[in-house]
Design a protein around this motif. Structure first.
Motif, short mmCIF file in Angstrom:
data_model
loop_
_atom_site.label_atom_id
_atom_site.label_comp_id
_atom_site.label_asym_id
_atom_site.label_seq_id
_atom_site.Cartn_x
_atom_site.Cartn_y
_atom_site.Cartn_z
N ILE B 99 0.83 -1.21 0.00
CA ILE B 99 0.00 0.00 0.00
C ILE B 99 0.86 1.26 0.00
O ILE B 99 0.68 2.13 -0.85
N PRO B 100 1.83 1.39 0.92
CA PRO B 100 2.64 2.60 0.83
C PRO B 100 3.64 2.56 -0.34
O PRO B 100 3.96 3.60 -0.89
N GLY B 101 4.10 1.37 -0.71
CA GLY B 101 5.21 1.18 -1.65
C GLY B 101 5.47 2.28 -2.66
O GLY B 101 6.33 3.14 -2.46
N ILE B 413 6.28 -3.86 -10.79
CA ILE B 413 6.50 -2.46 -11.18
C ILE B 413 7.28 -1.70 -10.12
O ILE B 413 8.05 -0.78 -10.44
N PHE B 414 7.11 -2.10 -8.88
CA PHE B 414 7.96 -1.53 -7.82
C PHE B 414 9.43 -1.73 -8.19
O PHE B 414 10.25 -0.81 -8.12
N ILE B 415 9.75 -2.93 -8.64
CA ILE B 415 11.12 -3.22 -9.06
C ILE B 415 11.46 -2.48 -10.35
O ILE B 415 12.55 -1.90 -10.49
N ALA B 416 10.51 -2.44 -11.28
CA ALA B 416 10.75 -1.71 -12.54
C ALA B 416 11.04 -0.24 -12.27
O ALA B 416 11.94 0.35 -12.89
N ALA B 417 10.29 0.33 -11.33
CA ALA B 417 10.47 1.75 -11.03
C ALA B 417 11.87 2.02 -10.51
O ALA B 417 12.49 3.04 -10.84
#
Ligand code: HEM
Ligand SMILES: [Cu+2]
Lengths: 95, 552
Positions: B99-101, B413-417
């Motif tokens: 949620i915060p990620g 996408i967290f990793i992609a970002a």
């Protein structure tokens, strides 16, 4: 805070009046809870709650005197909440 | 305050520009210059440390659960321990990681830069929301060690068990209550920043799509989070005083609890996925060298998703005993919410069509996302259909589905970002070859870990069980082997980023050829981002700017 805030127009009198009416509404809620009104109980409780929050939002939170954009935001949030209620009632009423 | 940025344009700017790492926003240096900072970039990085640590802890708990499930017979943990493990894993992954990620790290870091602002609208509130996050996390940790033991209800805290359980339910859910405030404060900050601090010329339809997505998310954070807050308080009151709101033994309604829980938690899945979709809309144009296809549709579909997201929560309750009328209405609405998501997938693919694609790591991570997220989304429709859901609910099929959307979608996408923005945030470039290897092993590990769960679920393997019938053994084995590949890949990624931070080559200000505002300023950015607040004349993904940018 800023100049465009016309809050100076409400005096202590209004605040106290609003506060008293909130108290009155609360006591109505409490009294009504003891009377058996069948399926209207919930409706009346919600109606009173809506009026009370209308007073708090408009007067105590100064939304009545603020920029229109805030009113739009609050109206949208209120509308969302309203739909959430309707959807919940599809369960409560038809269960 | 309202138009602060514009007024600040003519402030004197120091000659030699220091990056935000070198220049403190307060009179302290060292650790205090971080703990008391009001710089949105530093706050974003402080969130990063918290969030990544919890992500790795959650991943290790996942690994342990998979170890237990390697063979039938329940050898490593007791049933009770397994109950606590999946609860902790769920709570950590949901409330402390996903949620915060993206909003708290990348929203904080890049939202102000992308709209041409020097900071968020309320910098001190921003710092406060970080502290609130940390306090919530500490409370959650404390609840593990107090007598009573770690919470064992599952991350959904369903009544009546959450009232009966002797474990530390109240403190643990109070932690979730606190974390909610952090989320609300961040939301308020982003909405205000987007409305008040856009650079001159930056109309709403010139904003990058990541800003649109974060903006829509912020609204959900503000409107939906109070519902979970109230719900949690009611559970705590129910546990302490036995009021009888939810507890059926006292005349309460346990289904009402599920309503209130999902009125928040379904919109919360959009808090998780919308910012990720925003990141995708940034990465694809940059690596396809092409303006995004259907900018306005993507922007509006974020708002549409944010709104329709409020109308479908009942699809989590098809077997809860809610009315048949609700069942079909919620099923119908659920199919509708697939439409705006479909718009996005279509527009992304159309953007790549005839683009000149440069398959750098961020782009490859996005490709992996599109596959994993599509599997997750489409199996969601299987669960949204009434007849199939009755067969599959509370089985591994659901576990597979939500890992595909949350982990395969947002997690990927967290990793992609990080792969996209790391050079901008830290001014260093990571090893591109390692990154390409990681995409492949991640994709393999991920599908090995979760795909068998679809099959097991279809065959009837229930979720939240520490043991299983021997017939599932081959699938469980593959799944556990997959978890080893996946979790080692995660540590590999963390490893090459840490290596890049200390030993990496210096990154230029625009390594990928992006055109949104963050690529116009140095890497890492200076404290106030812009020497002069830019005047926006271009559309956000107008690649004709690249020529002019060469001389910046
Ligand atoms: C890193 C590797 C991961 C592994 C090995 C893993 C593994 C597992 C396993 C074995 C379960 C329990 C299934 C059951 O017995 O019902 C589970 C549940 C769950 N996982 Fe993961 N997972 C991982 C990552 C994630 C991520 C990234 C998220 C969220 C973004 C996530 C969210 C959840 C949730 C919400 C549950 C349900 C907990 C509950 O039933 O209350 N997991 N996971
Ligand atoms: Cu849902």
């Amino acid at each position: 805070m800023e100049a465009n805030n016309k809050e100076q127009h409400i005096g202590y009198g209004t605040y106290i009046l609003v506060w008293l009416s909130l108290l009155v509404f609360t006591s109505i809620t409490v009294t009504v809870a003891g009377v058996n009104l069948g399926r209207y109980t919930l409706f009346i409780a919600l109606l009173i709650a809506a009026i009370k929050s209308g007073l708090v939002i408009n007067i105590f939170m100064h939304i009545k005197f603020d920029e229109p954009i805030f009113k739009v935001f609050i109206a949208l949030s209120g509308f969302t909440l309203f739909i959430v209620f309707i959807l919940t009632f599809f369960d409560i009423l038809y269960r | 305050m309202a138009n602060g940025t514009i007024a600040m344009t003519d402030l004197p700017v120091p000659k030699a520009e220091k990056s935000f790492f070198e220049q403190s926003t307060n009179k302290h240096s060292g650790i205090l210059s971080w703990l008391l900072t009001t710089d949105h970039k530093r706050i974003g990085l402080m969130y990063m440390f918290g969030i990544i640590s919890f992500f790795l802890v959650g991943a290790i708990i996942g690994l342990l659960m998979r170890l237990e499930l390697l063979s039938p017979g329940g050898k490593i943990f007791s049933a009770q321990t397994y109950n606590s493990l999946f609860t902790l894993h769920g709570v950590i992954m949901i409330f402390l990681f996903i949620i915060p990620g993206i909003p708290a790290i990348f929203g904080n870091f890049f939202l102000p830069i992308q709209i041409g602002a020097r900071d968020v609208a309320f910098p001190r509130l921003n710092l406060l929301s970080w502290y609130v996050y940390i306090v919530g996390a500490i409370l959650a940790l404390t609840s593990l060690f107090l007598p009573g033991g770690p919470i064992d209800t599952g991350w959904t805290f369903y009544i009546p068990y959450s009232v009966r359980s002797g474990s530390n339910v109240s403190l643990a859910i109070f932690a979730a209550f606190i974390l909610g405030f952090s989320s609300i404060l961040t939301g308020i900050n982003f909405v205000t920043t987007t409305h008040r601090l856009r650079a001159p010329g930056m109309s709403f339809f010139k904003m990058p799509l990541f800003v649109w997505a974060t903006y829509a998310t912020a609204w959900i954070q503000i409107i939906a989070t109070p519902v979970i807050a109230i719900t949690i308080l009611l559970v705590i009151i129910e546990r302490a005083f036995g009021v009888g709101i939810f507890d059926p033994a006292l005349g309460g309604d346990p289904v009402l609890y599920q309503h209130m829980f999902w009125i928040y938690s379904h919109p919360a899945v959009y808090i998780m996925i919308l910012p990720a979709m925003g990141v995708v809309s940034e990465i694809i144009p940059t690596f396809a060298r092409r303006t995004i296809f259907g900018y306005k549709q993507i922007a509006y579909s974020s708002l549409a998703i944010a709104f329709i997201g409020y109308l479908v929560w009942g699809h989590h309750m098809f077997s809860s005993g809610q009315s048949d009328t609700s069942n079909w209405i919620f099923s119908l609405l659920t199919f509708l919410v697939a439409l705006p998501s479909g718009v996005k997938i279509f527009n992304w693919v159309a953007t790549m069509y005839k683009g000149s694609i440069d398959p750098q790591p961020p782009f490859l991570w996005v490709m992996s996302f599109i596959v994993l997220f599509s599997i997750g989304g489409l199996t969601g429709l299987v669960l949204g259909a009434l007849a199939t859901d009755i067969h599959l609910t509370d089985t591994y099929f659901v576990v597979a589905h939500f890992h595909y959307v949350m982990f395969g979608g947002t997690g990927t996408i967290f990793i992609a970002a990080f792969h996209y923005w790391f050079p901008k945030m830290f001014g260093k470039m990571y090893n591109l070859k390692f990154a390409k290897i990681a995409v492949v092993t991640y994709f393999i590990g991920f599908n090995m870990l979760y795909f068998p769960k679809f099959i097991m679920g279809y065959l009837g393997m229930p979720r939240r069980y520490y043991d299983y019938l021997p017939m599932y053994t081959p699938y469980q084995r593959i799944s556990t082997y997959g978890s080893w590949i996946l979790v080692s890949t995660l540590f590999f990624i963390v490893g090459y980023f840490i290596h890049a931070y200390f030993r990496g080559k210096k990154a230029t200000s625009n390594p990928w050829g992006g055109v949104t505002l963050e690529w116009h300023i140095p890497s890492p950015p200076p404290v106030e981002n812009f020497k002069v607040i830019p005047v926006i004349t271009h559309d956000p993904y107008d690649f004709s700017q690249l020529k002019e940018m060469k001389d910046e």
